[in-house]
Design a protein around this motif. Structure first.
Motif, PDB file in Angstrom:
ATOM      1  N   PRO A  56     -11.556 -11.095  12.344  1.00  0.00           N
ATOM      2  CA  PRO A  56     -10.546 -11.250  13.437  1.00  0.00           C
ATOM      3  C   PRO A  56     -10.895 -12.266  14.345  1.00  0.00           C
ATOM      4  CG  PRO A  56     -11.422  -9.299  13.595  1.00  0.00           C
ATOM      5  CD  PRO A  56     -12.308  -9.755  12.332  1.00  0.00           C
ATOM      6  N   ILE A  57     -10.030 -13.188  14.715  1.00  0.00           N
ATOM      7  CA  ILE A  57     -10.284 -14.261  15.832  1.00  0.00           C
ATOM      8  C   ILE A  57      -8.710 -14.083  16.602  1.00  0.00           C
ATOM      9  CG2 ILE A  57      -9.502 -16.002  14.368  1.00  0.00           C
ATOM     10  CD1 ILE A  57     -11.687 -17.761  15.611  1.00  0.00           C
ATOM     11  N   ASP A  58      -9.047 -14.489  18.017  1.00  0.00           N
ATOM     12  CA  ASP A  58      -7.788 -14.721  18.801  1.00  0.00           C
ATOM     13  C   ASP A  58      -7.504 -16.106  18.627  1.00  0.00           C
ATOM     14  OD1 ASP A  58      -7.733 -11.931  19.613  1.00  0.00           O
ATOM     15  OD2 ASP A  58      -8.860 -12.264  21.457  1.00  0.00           O
ATOM     16  N   ARG A  59      -6.129 -16.240  18.331  1.00  0.00           N
ATOM     17  CA  ARG A  59      -5.613 -17.738  18.505  1.00  0.00           C
ATOM     18  C   ARG A  59      -4.416 -17.704  19.295  1.00  0.00           C
ATOM     19  NH1 ARG A  59      -5.896 -18.974  11.984  1.00  0.00           N
ATOM     20  NH2 ARG A  59      -8.285 -18.908  11.756  1.00  0.00           N
ATOM     21  N   GLU A  60      -4.237 -19.014  19.881  1.00  0.00           N
ATOM     22  CA  GLU A  60      -3.050 -19.247  20.769  1.00  0.00           C
ATOM     23  C   GLU A  60      -2.051 -20.059  19.717  1.00  0.00           C
ATOM     24  OE1 GLU A  60      -0.519 -18.499  23.702  1.00  0.00           O
ATOM     25  OE2 GLU A  60      -2.547 -18.077  23.795  1.00  0.00           O
ATOM     26  N   MET A  61      -0.931 -19.487  19.219  1.00  0.00           N
ATOM     27  CA  MET A  61      -0.171 -19.929  18.636  1.00  0.00           C
ATOM     28  C   MET A  61       1.334 -20.493  19.191  1.00  0.00           C
ATOM     29  SD  MET A  61      -0.615 -17.481  15.086  1.00  0.00           S
ATOM     30  CE  MET A  61      -1.980 -17.762  14.159  1.00  0.00           C
ATOM     31  N   THR A  62       2.459 -20.818  18.287  1.00  0.00           N
ATOM     32  CA  THR A  62       3.753 -21.332  19.435  1.00  0.00           C
ATOM     33  C   THR A  62       4.406 -20.379  19.878  1.00  0.00           C
ATOM     34  OG1 THR A  62       4.619 -21.274  17.148  1.00  0.00           O
ATOM     35  CG2 THR A  62       3.645 -23.433  17.822  1.00  0.00           C
ATOM     36  N   VAL A  68      -5.711 -12.746  14.598  1.00  0.00           N
ATOM     37  CA  VAL A  68      -5.315 -12.959  13.180  1.00  0.00           C
ATOM     38  C   VAL A  68      -6.868 -12.938  12.358  1.00  0.00           C
ATOM     39  CG1 VAL A  68      -3.235 -14.362  13.639  1.00  0.00           C
ATOM     40  CG2 VAL A  68      -5.504 -15.671  13.430  1.00  0.00           C
ATOM     41  N   ARG A  69      -6.505 -12.951  10.924  1.00  0.00           N
ATOM     42  CA  ARG A  69      -7.709 -13.066  10.096  1.00  0.00           C
ATOM     43  C   ARG A  69      -7.084 -13.991   8.864  1.00  0.00           C
ATOM     44  NH1 ARG A  69     -11.016  -8.287   9.424  1.00  0.00           N
ATOM     45  NH2 ARG A  69     -10.050  -6.678  10.808  1.00  0.00           N
ATOM     46  N   ASP A  70      -8.108 -15.048   8.482  1.00  0.00           N
ATOM     47  CA  ASP A  70      -7.736 -16.057   7.687  1.00  0.00           C
ATOM     48  C   ASP A  70      -7.847 -15.347   6.183  1.00  0.00           C
ATOM     49  OD1 ASP A  70      -7.310 -18.267   9.121  1.00  0.00           O
ATOM     50  OD2 ASP A  70      -9.470 -18.995   8.942  1.00  0.00           O
ATOM     51  N   ILE A  71      -7.053 -15.616   5.367  1.00  0.00           N
ATOM     52  CA  ILE A  71      -7.001 -14.865   4.121  1.00  0.00           C
ATOM     53  C   ILE A  71      -7.266 -16.096   2.879  1.00  0.00           C
ATOM     54  CG2 ILE A  71      -5.742 -12.996   4.762  1.00  0.00           C
ATOM     55  CD1 ILE A  71      -3.059 -14.260   3.531  1.00  0.00           C
ATOM     56  N   SER A  72      -7.949 -15.543   2.058  1.00  0.00           N
ATOM     57  CA  SER A  72      -8.385 -16.611   0.845  1.00  0.00           C
ATOM     58  C   SER A  72      -8.152 -15.794  -0.475  1.00  0.00           C
ATOM     59  CB  SER A  72     -10.003 -16.748   0.980  1.00  0.00           C
ATOM     60  OG  SER A  72     -10.416 -17.466   2.134  1.00  0.00           O
ATOM     61  N   TRP A  82      -3.075 -16.597   6.675  1.00  0.00           N
ATOM     62  CA  TRP A  82      -3.570 -15.621   7.553  1.00  0.00           C
ATOM     63  C   TRP A  82      -2.719 -14.347   7.703  1.00  0.00           C
ATOM     64  CZ3 TRP A  82      -1.390 -20.046   9.611  1.00  0.00           C
ATOM     65  CH2 TRP A  82      -0.220 -19.717  10.333  1.00  0.00           C
ATOM     66  N   LYS A  83      -3.437 -13.245   8.179  1.00  0.00           N
ATOM     67  CA  LYS A  83      -2.950 -12.132   8.358  1.00  0.00           C
ATOM     68  C   LYS A  83      -2.834 -11.659   9.910  1.00  0.00           C
ATOM     69  CE  LYS A  83      -3.565  -7.026   7.560  1.00  0.00           C
ATOM     70  NZ  LYS A  83      -4.454  -5.790   7.251  1.00  0.00           N
ATOM     71  N   TYR A  84      -1.775 -11.243  10.412  1.00  0.00           N
ATOM     72  CA  TYR A  84      -1.629 -10.928  11.697  1.00  0.00           C
ATOM     73  C   TYR A  84      -2.169  -9.481  11.952  1.00  0.00           C
ATOM     74  CZ  TYR A  84       1.732 -14.656  12.545  1.00  0.00           C
ATOM     75  OH  TYR A  84       2.430 -15.957  12.832  1.00  0.00           O
ATOM     76  N   ASP A  85      -3.215  -9.275  12.949  1.00  0.00           N
ATOM     77  CA  ASP A  85      -3.807  -8.049  13.197  1.00  0.00           C
ATOM     78  C   ASP A  85      -3.161  -7.667  14.510  1.00  0.00           C
ATOM     79  OD1 ASP A  85      -5.550  -7.940  11.106  1.00  0.00           O
ATOM     80  OD2 ASP A  85      -7.316  -8.100  12.226  1.00  0.00           O
ATOM     81  N   ARG A  86      -3.067  -8.330  15.547  1.00  0.00           N
ATOM     82  CA  ARG A  86      -2.266  -8.095  16.873  1.00  0.00           C
ATOM     83  C   ARG A  86      -1.645  -9.115  17.463  1.00  0.00           C
ATOM     84  NH1 ARG A  86      -5.025  -6.634  22.320  1.00  0.00           N
ATOM     85  NH2 ARG A  86      -3.274  -6.030  23.523  1.00  0.00           N
ATOM     86  N   ALA A  87      -0.311  -8.875  17.921  1.00  0.00           N
ATOM     87  CA  ALA A  87       0.437  -9.765  18.694  1.00  0.00           C
ATOM     88  C   ALA A  87       0.339  -9.276  20.125  1.00  0.00           C
ATOM     89  CB  ALA A  87       1.934  -9.893  18.053  1.00  0.00           C
ATOM     90  N   PHE A  88       0.242 -10.076  21.163  1.00  0.00           N
ATOM     91  CA  PHE A  88      -0.060  -9.648  22.363  1.00  0.00           C
ATOM     92  C   PHE A  88       1.492  -9.842  22.960  1.00  0.00           C
ATOM     93  CE2 PHE A  88      -4.150 -10.854  21.436  1.00  0.00           C
ATOM     94  CZ  PHE A  88      -5.132 -10.010  22.042  1.00  0.00           C
TER      95      PHE A  88
END
Length: 110
Positions: A56-62, A68-72, A82-88
């Protein structure tokens, strides 16, 4: 590491990895086509199979800050989205536990 067993999906429309055609999701698990990925248009899915989730990593998105976690792809290791783990942001919390797959990294498989 042992063998990786892949799940084979059934249905009228199946999305797979553009690189190796591993099954990923069905049209019935698609929630929206109105998303953007890192490389263009993307789809939001309720469920996705045959993937490996990154850390998991925090990313600033639009739409605000998300964890989120990158998915492969489990077969060829291509990063598909990616997978959304948490939305602030409260209005974005419907994305939690959902998956983004980039359209240009998908193919229809049958």
């Amino acid at each position: 590491m042992g063998m990786v067993y892949r799940i084979y999906l059934e249905g009228e429309r199946i999305y797979g990895c553009a690189n190796c055609k591993t099954h990923l999701a069905t049209i019935h698990s698609m929630m929206s086509r109105a998303f953007n990925g890192q490389h263009g248009r993307a789809y939001l899915f309720e469920t996705v199979v045959n993937i490996i989730e990154g850390e998991p990593i925090d990313r600033e998105m639009t739409t605000g800050k998300h964890t989120v976690r990158d998915i492969s792809c489990c077969k060829c290791r291509t990063v598909l989205g990616w997978k959304y783990d948490r939305a602030f942001e409260p209005l974005q919390q419907y994305k939690e536990g959902k998956y983004i797959l980039e359209r240009n990294l998908l193919v229809d498989v049958q």
